[in-house]
Design a protein around this motif. Sequence first.
Motif, short mmCIF file in Angstrom:
data_model
loop_
_atom_site.label_atom_id
_atom_site.label_comp_id
_atom_site.label_asym_id
_atom_site.label_seq_id
_atom_site.Cartn_x
_atom_site.Cartn_y
_atom_site.Cartn_z
N ILE A 37 0.82 -1.21 0.00
CA ILE A 37 0.00 0.00 0.00
C ILE A 37 0.85 1.26 0.00
O ILE A 37 0.32 2.37 -0.01
CB ILE A 37 -0.94 0.02 1.22
N GLY A 38 2.17 1.11 0.00
CA GLY A 38 3.05 2.26 -0.13
C GLY A 38 3.51 2.90 1.15
O GLY A 38 4.15 3.95 1.11
N VAL A 39 3.21 2.30 2.30
CA VAL A 39 3.67 2.86 3.57
C VAL A 39 5.17 2.64 3.75
O VAL A 39 5.90 3.53 4.20
CB VAL A 39 2.89 2.25 4.75
N LEU A 40 5.64 1.45 3.39
CA LEU A 40 7.07 1.13 3.43
C LEU A 40 7.67 1.28 2.04
O LEU A 40 7.11 0.76 1.07
CB LEU A 40 7.29 -0.29 3.94
N ALA A 41 8.77 1.98 1.95
CA ALA A 41 9.48 2.15 0.68
C ALA A 41 10.61 1.12 0.63
O ALA A 41 11.57 1.20 1.40
CB ALA A 41 10.03 3.56 0.55
N THR A 42 10.49 0.16 -0.26
CA THR A 42 11.49 -0.89 -0.39
C THR A 42 12.07 -0.86 -1.79
O THR A 42 11.38 -0.55 -2.76
CB THR A 42 10.87 -2.28 -0.14
N PRO A 43 13.37 -1.17 -1.94
CA PRO A 43 13.97 -1.20 -3.29
C PRO A 43 13.45 -2.39 -4.09
O PRO A 43 12.92 -3.36 -3.53
CB PRO A 43 15.47 -1.33 -2.99
N VAL A 44 13.61 -2.31 -5.40
CA VAL A 44 13.21 -3.40 -6.28
C VAL A 44 14.15 -4.58 -6.07
O VAL A 44 15.38 -4.44 -6.14
CB VAL A 44 13.24 -2.95 -7.75
N LEU A 45 13.57 -5.74 -5.80
CA LEU A 45 14.37 -6.94 -5.58
C LEU A 45 14.62 -7.62 -6.91
O LEU A 45 13.68 -7.96 -7.64
CB LEU A 45 13.64 -7.90 -4.63
N VAL A 46 15.89 -7.80 -7.26
CA VAL A 46 16.26 -8.43 -8.52
C VAL A 46 17.09 -9.68 -8.23
O VAL A 46 17.58 -9.89 -7.11
CB VAL A 46 17.07 -7.46 -9.40
N TRP A 47 17.26 -10.49 -9.26
CA TRP A 47 18.03 -11.73 -9.12
C TRP A 47 19.52 -11.44 -9.27
O TRP A 47 19.96 -10.87 -10.25
CB TRP A 47 17.59 -12.73 -10.19
N ASP A 48 20.30 -11.83 -8.24
CA ASP A 48 21.74 -11.55 -8.26
C ASP A 48 22.59 -12.79 -8.03
O ASP A 48 23.82 -12.70 -7.98
CB ASP A 48 22.08 -10.51 -7.19
N GLY A 49 21.97 -13.96 -7.90
CA GLY A 49 22.75 -15.17 -7.70
C GLY A 49 23.48 -15.22 -6.39
O GLY A 49 24.61 -15.72 -6.31
#
Length: 328
Positions: free
Chosen positions: A72-84
């Motif tokens: 809902i946008g209360v917490l600002a989290t970075p985009v999680l990407v695949w990094d091995g």
Amino acid sequence: TLITGYETLDELNEEQLIALCTHKWPNSVREGHEHHDDASDMEVDAEPDVDLKDSVQMTRWIMARARRLARIGVLATPVLVWDGATPQEQMAIDRIGFLFLAYQVQYWYFEVIEMFRKLIMTSVIVFVYTGTPAQLAAGMVVSSIALVFTVKIRPFANSRLSTLQIYALGAQVITLFYGLMLQVNSPDPSHPTTSSNVDLLITYLVFWLNFSIVFVPFFQHFLSADADYRNKLEKRWSDWKWRKSSKSKLRARRGSQTDSMVMLGTIGGRQTWKGDVTHDVTEGDTEHGARVPEGHIHDDSSEEGAESAEGSAVGGAWGRAESGEDEG
């Protein structure tokens, strides 16, 4: 400070877990702003819906609440990407990474949904109400559902890809809707015709809407370029213009220098070494690296007598040389 914010979920002790579970978390972004302005009324939840004696249950509750607050946008989290980061993740990337690397970690399954949508649009829908407006309506419903779902979650790790997907699905929905309108208004649904100028104009607009999908990535590249990139382009452009103007000035100075030297050689020692050779050379030119022959820059602070003497000597020598050649 009870919690620094750098702890992982596994590193939290019982006291920290209880503090997170009993905290009065906001239910919306607006409520979060109110909480920030007046935290005294919303610090502790007297009756949390979790067993405060079970650490496993508290951990699950915290994870569920964190996902909801991020959604809902209360917490600002970075985009999680695949990094091995783990051997299992690296193995999955090596084997079937082409299926999920473009998506965020939490939406790894989106490629399956996308393939299912394409299967329906290219194969299944062919057998649904063949040749009737209902067939176009079914395709429009499928594309609309996919469009709403993509807009809601934006699954791609690169935001530009999400924007491109939304634009393409939107163009597809508009195209199917226009085709449905043509078939409904046509006397013979199997052979729709366009009889008015308005229909022809809309046809062209729909065509260019689909054709413009090819150019969307180029527009995104230039419009979303950061300030540093634009500054680099501006600097390169200004440097190029300065080099061009410097070359023009240097060519003009060389021409002026040649004319002055010929004049000095003609009139002999009656002309001092001052004038057209150096009148347009400025301090700014030397600071920017303009190459001016040594000794040709006029220094206002030097004594003019020395300049006149030097100019006279040079002019006289040149004049005598000219006279000797004429006599010869």
